[in-house]
Design an enzyme around this catalytic site. Structure first.
Site, PDB file in Angstrom:
ATOM      1  N   LYS A  79       0.924  -1.060   0.041  1.00 61.87           N
ATOM      2  CA  LYS A  79      -0.025   0.077  -0.050  1.00 61.87           C
ATOM      3  C   LYS A  79       0.632   1.169  -0.016  1.00 61.87           C
ATOM      4  CE  LYS A  79      -3.993   1.891   2.469  1.00 61.87           C
ATOM      5  NZ  LYS A  79      -4.679   1.862   3.737  1.00 61.87           N
ATOM      6  N   SER A 154     -10.027   1.614   2.798  1.00 62.16           N
ATOM      7  CA  SER A 154      -9.231   2.215   1.719  1.00 62.16           C
ATOM      8  C   SER A 154      -7.934   1.589   0.934  1.00 62.16           C
ATOM      9  CB  SER A 154      -8.533   3.463   2.718  1.00 62.16           C
ATOM     10  OG  SER A 154      -7.441   2.923   3.515  1.00 62.16           O
ATOM     11  N   SER A 178     -10.102  -0.924   6.749  1.00 69.77           N
ATOM     12  CA  SER A 178      -9.284  -0.483   5.673  1.00 69.77           C
ATOM     13  C   SER A 178      -8.592  -1.676   5.115  1.00 69.77           C
ATOM     14  CB  SER A 178      -8.508   0.571   5.650  1.00 69.77           C
ATOM     15  OG  SER A 178      -9.281   1.799   5.511  1.00 69.77           O
TER      16      SER A 178
END
Lengths: 492, 96
Positions: A79, A154, A178
């Protein structure tokens, strides 16, 4: 079978048996990314060259007959809110579009020490604020099961990359769901570990008392291996827990006889889609068939989870994001009249709408006259919620809930309605509020073929119990769902 | 309840929304979100200790010893503007 379809533990065995090299595996994933990435858009940037160099190092070790670790030589996706030295790390924000960190996050250091090729940096909601990956400054990631739908957020890019076989595994961060909610949307396994078990050093802070790094994996065995790799004490993170970390793979035993599982009835009521609810009830029956004791119970105050969460996360975010001021790194506005104007223009131009909304909200709840009514109140409610969970865990080994109230929704459906978007995290935020571990894994699909995730919540440090229950469910075939179809492409 | 957008924006070091439309949208969103979080007031929390952190926090001490730190140029490489090895900003103090 293509190499990119295999799990990490399958590929590890092939590497050890010298049936394949890490370079061959990495090339297989690079080809796969080149093939499906135009449809999925999981990555903000790819780093194939260094990935292949890392793969060669792993191969050299194998050729020399040296022992390799469980994930050594197996390519992954990261990420884009975890610092990678010399490689731009943007948090999917215009603010950090050109920021190149001078250091590695602790988890990245671990990946490098283990010769784990990093294929690229994955897309996310800007500064991890969102549940659909739509607030990214750069691009919209699509759900591999239906390209008109969101991958969750997310950590949507990380989830989609594993789901679409663009990486063996991925790392994400979870502040209110997330990791788990996108894992649910994309039909993969996602773990939010106990607070303090994975170093946050080098993770861009959103809400420091809630943030935690964790894995996305193709199965529970891989998740346990990844957690083995990244968990541990780190002196660079003052909240890192100094304890003996067990070998989490030793809990991978397909036996849940006598395990007590509680299901909060509040998460099977209104607001939960009926197909999701039915899949969870079926999962309960499946656990009973495996010998677990499953019963519903009442978890109080569920209506307050989202309010508490948004007060705490926005308050902490407004403080954490004060550092983005256009002085030391990141974006700086072109025109300004004085220093204060430099800050204001830089921040107004550099942050997207959702980030500004949360900074404003956090500033409001911390402002003079409102602190007690909102921030202190939320912290007091946090105490009550922790106590309620402590009570629940006197009766149950695990708590089972849906991961999300619905399957993946359509792009654009909720982006203009913040409150509706926030409710996508109704089942997950409380795990962060209480600092507990929670894992999402597939438990079926809906009538549209979209994955449904179930969430297993454990007491603090009860990851072994979560892995054991997840593994038993998986070994019995209950988590098996069809592969992504990449349907409805070309319509965007 | 009326939220003073201008006041909060200044505290947050953000510009005021540039158009009335933007300001209205932000006010509407914030009013809705605050309306949602106001639900907390229904619960009596008199005498409940606040929890700041999910895990028990304690002071972590270490020896005060010299360790290598980042090279200045490496840190300044990300600066939007630097002069003579320093970060550069508009003057904040008026000339005497």
């Amino acid at each position: 079978m293509e190499l990119y379809t295999k799990t990490a533990h399958e590929l590890h065995k092939m590497l050890v048996d010298k049936d394949v090299t890490s370079v061959e595996i990495t090339e297989s994933f690079i080809d796969r990314i080149n093939e499906v990435e135009p449809k999925v858009d999981a990555f903000i940037a790819t780093t194939f060259e260094t990935a292949l160099e890392t793969a060669s190092k792993a191969d050299e070790k194998i050729q020399k007959g040296e022992e390799i670790s469980a994930l050594e030589g197996l390519p992954m996706a990261l990420k884009d809110n975890m610092s990678t030295k010399g490689v731009a790390t943007t948090s999917a924000s215009k603010m950090l579009e050109n920021y190149v960190p001078p250091y590695d996050a602790t988890v990245v250091k671990i990946l490098k020490e283990n010769n784990i090729p990093i294929l690229g940096k994955t897309n996310m909601d800007e500064f991890a604020m969102g549940s659909s990956t739509e607030t990214s400054y750069f691009k919209k990631t699509k759900n591999p099961y239906d390209l008109q739908r969101i991958p969750g957020g997310s950590s949507g890019g990380s989830a989609a990359s594993v789901s679409a076989n663009e990486a063996v595994f991925a790392l994400g961060s979870d502040t209110g769901g997330s990791i788990r909610q996108p894992a649910s949307c994309c039909g993969v396994v996602g773990l939010k570990p106990t607070y303090g078990t994975v170093s946050r050093f080098g993770l861009f802070a959103f809400a420091s008392s809630l943030d935690q790094i964790g894995p996305f994996a193709k199965d529970v065995t891989d998740a346990a291996n990844i957690f083995n790799l990244i968990s541990g004490h780190d002196s660079f993170d003052s909240t890192s827990i100094n304890m003996e970390y067990p070998d989490y793979t030793s809990s991978l035993k397909a036996d849940v006889k006598g395990l007590k599982i509680g299901v909060p009835q509040e998460f099977l009521g209104d607001g939960i889609n009926v197909e999701v609810k039915n899949a969870i009830l079926k999962a309960c029956d499946n656990y009973k068939a495996l010998g677990a004791e499953v019963e519903t119970f009442s978890l109080p105050l569920t209506d307050y989870f989202i309010p508490i969460y948004y007060v705490i996360c926005c308050a902490e975010a407004s403080s954490n994001l004060a550092r983005y001021d256009g002085v030391k790194y990141g974006y700086r506005a072109d025109k300004f009249s004085d220093l204060t104007d430099l800050y204001k223009k830089t921040r107004s131009q550099g942050f997207g709408a959702e980030v500004k909304r949360r900074i404003m909200l956090g500033t409001y709840v911390l402002s003079s006259g409102y602190y007690d009514a909102y921030y202190k109140k939320a912290q007091q409610m946090r105490t009550i919620i922790r106590n309620n969970f402590a009570d629940a865990f006197k009766k149950y080994d695990l708590i089972l809930t849906p991961t999300a109230p619905t399957t993946a929704f359509k792009m654009g459906e909720k982006i203009d309605d913040p409150v509706q978007m926030y409710l996508a995290d109704i089942c997950t935020v409380v795990v962060n509020i209480a600092g507990l571990p929670g894992m999402s894994m597939p438990c079926g699909v809906d009538s549209e073929g979209l994955p449904i995730g179930m969430q297993l919540i454990g007491n603090s440090f009860a990851e072994p119990t979560i892995f054991r229950a997840g593994f038993a469910f998986e070994q019995a075939g209950f988590s098996k769902i069809p592969l992504p179809t990449f349907k409805n492409g070309g319509a965007n | 309840m009326e939220i003073n957008i201008e006041y909060i924006a200044n505290l947050a070091r953000l510009d005021n929304p540039s158009t009335t439309e933007e300001a209205n949208k932000l006010r509407k969103d914030m009013t809705e979100i605050i309306g949602m979080v106001d639900k907390m007031s229904e619960v009596d929390t008199t005498g409940v200790e606040p929890t700041n952190h999910a895990a028990p926090m304690q002071n972590v001490f270490r020896k005060d010893e010299l360790k290598p730190s980042f090279a200045r140029d490496e840190m300044l490489a990300n600066a939007p503007e630097s002069v003579a090895g320093c970060y550069s900003v508009p003057s904040a103090v008026e000339d005497a």
